[in-house]
Design a protein around this motif. Sequence first.
Motif, PDB file in Angstrom:
ATOM      1  N   PHE A   1      34.506  41.520  40.220  1.00 19.46           N
ATOM      2  CA  PHE A   1      35.797  41.521  40.081  1.00 19.46           C
ATOM      3  C   PHE A   1      36.655  42.362  41.208  1.00 19.46           C
ATOM      4  N   LEU A   2      37.862  42.136  41.681  1.00 21.06           N
ATOM      5  CA  LEU A   2      38.738  42.760  42.638  1.00 21.06           C
ATOM      6  C   LEU A   2      39.892  43.123  41.711  1.00 21.06           C
TER       7      LEU A   2
ATOM      8  N   ASP B   1      31.827  32.847  49.239  1.00 21.18           N
ATOM      9  CA  ASP B   1      32.546  33.414  48.522  1.00 21.18           C
ATOM     10  C   ASP B   1      33.802  33.166  48.053  1.00 21.18           C
ATOM     11  N   ILE B   2      34.293  33.257  46.841  1.00 19.33           N
ATOM     12  CA  ILE B   2      35.429  32.826  46.299  1.00 19.33           C
ATOM     13  C   ILE B   2      36.083  33.780  45.511  1.00 19.33           C
ATOM     14  N   LEU B   3      37.497  34.017  45.520  1.00 16.84           N
ATOM     15  CA  LEU B   3      38.199  34.670  44.252  1.00 16.84           C
ATOM     16  C   LEU B   3      39.008  33.723  43.693  1.00 16.84           C
ATOM     17  N   ALA B   4      38.586  33.495  42.444  1.00 21.22           N
ATOM     18  CA  ALA B   4      39.409  32.242  41.613  1.00 21.22           C
ATOM     19  C   ALA B   4      40.594  33.072  40.978  1.00 21.22           C
ATOM     20  N   ILE B   5      41.966  32.727  41.108  1.00 18.68           N
ATOM     21  CA  ILE B   5      42.988  33.283  40.625  1.00 18.68           C
ATOM     22  C   ILE B   5      43.835  32.103  40.291  1.00 18.68           C
TER      23      ILE B   5
ATOM     24  N   ALA C   1      36.554  37.467  40.357  1.00 14.87           N
ATOM     25  CA  ALA C   1      37.818  37.396  39.520  1.00 14.87           C
ATOM     26  C   ALA C   1      38.790  38.411  39.690  1.00 14.87           C
ATOM     27  N   ALA C   2      40.111  38.261  39.482  1.00 18.43           N
ATOM     28  CA  ALA C   2      41.016  39.397  39.637  1.00 18.43           C
ATOM     29  C   ALA C   2      41.246  40.071  38.060  1.00 18.43           C
ATOM     30  N   PHE C   3      41.288  41.502  38.604  1.00 20.24           N
ATOM     31  CA  PHE C   3      41.526  42.246  37.201  1.00 20.24           C
ATOM     32  C   PHE C   3      42.832  43.241  37.475  1.00 20.24           C
TER      33      PHE C   3
ATOM     34  N   TYR D   1      35.250  46.065  42.497  1.00 17.69           N
ATOM     35  CA  TYR D   1      35.848  46.401  43.652  1.00 17.69           C
ATOM     36  C   TYR D   1      37.403  47.026  43.487  1.00 17.69           C
ATOM     37  N   ILE D   2      37.647  48.429  43.532  1.00 21.68           N
ATOM     38  CA  ILE D   2      38.754  48.934  43.420  1.00 21.68           C
ATOM     39  C   ILE D   2      39.724  48.651  44.516  1.00 21.68           C
ATOM     40  N   GLY D   3      40.821  48.087  44.241  1.00 22.92           N
ATOM     41  CA  GLY D   3      41.820  47.929  44.957  1.00 22.92           C
ATOM     42  C   GLY D   3      42.532  48.983  45.435  1.00 22.92           C
ATOM     43  N   ILE D   4      42.779  49.538  46.877  1.00 18.30           N
ATOM     44  CA  ILE D   4      43.555  50.473  47.422  1.00 18.30           C
ATOM     45  C   ILE D   4      44.409  49.775  48.631  1.00 18.30           C
TER      46      ILE D   4
END
Length: 619
Positions: A491-492, A408-412, A464-466, A517-520
Motif C-alpha cells: 500500500f501507498l 510494478d503498478i498502483l491500481a487506483i 493499492a492506495a490507502f 509506504y507512508i506518503g510524505i
Amino acid sequence: MDLLAAMKERILIGDGAIGTLLYSYGVDRSFEELNLTHQEQIVNVHQAYIKAGADLIQTNTYAANYLKLSRYGLEDQVKKINTAAVRHATQAAGDQAYVLGTIGGIHGTQSFASKEEIKRSFREQLYCLLTEKVDGLILETYYDLDELTTVLEIAREETDLPIITNVAMHEPGVLENGIRLPDALKHLENSGADIVGINCRLGPYHMVKSLEDVPLSNKSYLAAYPNASLPAYHNGKLIYENEPDYFKSCAKDFRNEGVRLIGGCCGTTPEHIRALAEGLKNLTPIKEKQIHMESTPIQLKEKQVQTKTPLPEIAKKQHSVIVEFDAPKHLDTTEFMEGVKALNEAGIDAITLADNSLASPRISNMAIAAKIKQEIGIRPLVHVTCRDRNLIGLQSHLMGLSTLGIHDILAITGDPTKIGDFPGATSVFDVISFDLIKLIKQANNGMSFSGKSLRKPTSFHVAAAFNPNVAKLDKAVERMEKKITFGADYFLTQPIYSPDKMIELSKATRHIDKPIYIGIMPLMSARNAEFLHNEVPGIKLTDETRARMRAVSANKQQSVEEGIAIAKELINTAMEYFHGIYLITPFTRYDITVRLVDYINEKVQSVTGKQTLRAIHHH
C-alpha cells in the motif's frame, strides 16, 4: 402439462428481447417502470411474441430489483413493479404460454454491490414473483458464476418451480473467470437448476460453437438465448442488423447441440422468434450427442524472472524509499530526465508515475516509464486509473506494460474529471480499484478480463492506495483488508502530516502483513499548505503544521526550509513504525526530494550502522 414435462417431449420456444422492442418504439428509460405506466404496451409486446410462436414468455422484470431501480429513484417500487409485470404477462399468456419470472444478474462492469446486498435485493424480488405464482424462474445474463450460484441456491430453497439459469460469456466457450462452459453448466445443474444455458453477448454462430463441447445430461435440459448479432452504433443508438431469416437456419443447429429451449436476447424481435419457430417445425429433440474433441489447452510459460527484488519484499525486510515524480504537462522532458537521474543516484527503489493526477493531462506514464527504464535503468511504478479507460483500454494498457517489462503498478480509481483541466470530459469507471486489482491478478494467472488465455502470464506486483486521513480509521482499514482479498501486495498512503496519525495507523494495521509506504510530501509555502488542506480530497494537515507554515509565509526560502523540516520530522516517525517511505515531489522540485533521501540515508546509517540506501541499492 407443466413446463418440464412439456420440455421432455419437445423443443420449446422462448420469447425475444422486451427492451429491444420498447427501445425501437422510442422508449429509453427504465423499461421496468413501464409496468406501472404503460400496461397496454407491455401486454402487446408479450402477445406479439406469443403470436410469433413463443411457448414461454418472460416478465418485464430483468432489472426490477432494489439495486438497479435505485438508479432511477424507483427502489421503493420493487413490489409494485414486479407484481404488475407478472399480471401483465399472465394476462397476455392466457392458456397459450408459460410465464417465467425474470431476475437478471447484478454483478457487471457497472455494479459494485457486495454479495450481501445482492442477496437482499434478490430475495425481495424473488418473493414478489413467487407471490404472483409464475410458472418458473429464469435467472439470466450472469457473467459471475459465483453470483449466479448464490442466487440459485436461495431460489431453490424457496421454491420447487422449474429454474432456468443462463450464464453470459464475453468469449465463446469460457466464462470471465476462465471456467469452461461445460463445467459451469454442470456446476449449476448440481446446484439445483432444472435448465442450464447461455444468453446475451453472443450471436447464434458463437453460441452454437460454445455448445459443441457441452454434453447432454439426464438431470437438466439445455437453453440458448442468442443475441440477434453483434450490435452496430448509429446516431447514438445500438442497432442489430441481421435478418430474422438467419435465425431460421440456425434453429436446427441449436437443436443438433441438444438445446430444448431456444429464445432470443438483445436485438431479437417477434420476427426472429417466428423464424425460430419455422426452423424448428417438425423437429424433435435429440437424445444422443457426440462431443467434439476438446482442443489442447495452451500451456502457460513460467513467469519471467525479474532482476530486481519486488518492492513489497524489500519493504518487508528493510527501509525502502520510492518517489513520485510526475511526467511533464508539456513535451520538454529535459528537466524531468535530469531529476530522474538525480533521484536514481540518490539510491531510491522506484520512481512512481501518476496517471494524470487531479484529472490533468501529462505525458503518458507508460511512455515515460519505458523511457526512464531504458535510458536510466530505474524501476518505474506506474499508476493505472480506472477513470480514463474502459475495460478494453485497461486490458490493452496492462498488456502493453507487461510487454515493455514494467511490472510494478498502483491500481487506483482516479480523480473525477470535473476537478481537472477538462471538466467537460467524461469519466469511464467501468470498474473501480478493487475490481482492477482483481483483474490484474487474473492476468498474472495468464487470463484476460474475459477469461480467455493470454498465452503467458503477466508478472505484476500490485500496490493499492490507502487514505488514513479520515475520522474513522477502522473503516479505512476495512477497505485495506478488502483490497488485500482482491490481491493487493502492498500500500501507498496519501500524504500524512501528523506523527500521531502514523502511530495510530501502525496500531490499527498490526494484523496486516502487507508493507505500507507512508506518503510524505514537503510543503512549499503557507498557500500550498492551505490548498492541500482545504481543496485536495484525502489530504488533511494539522493545525500546528499550518501555523508553522504561516509563521514563515513572508519569506519564500524560509517557507521551503520549514517545509523540509516538517517532512524530516514526519520521516523520523515513519521510519520508527514503518519500512516504506513514499516521497511525493512538490512542483518538480526534485532537489528537495534528493535532500530528503539523503536524510533517510543518514538515519539508516546512524541507527543501524549499515550502509546507506545508496550503497545498498546500487550494490
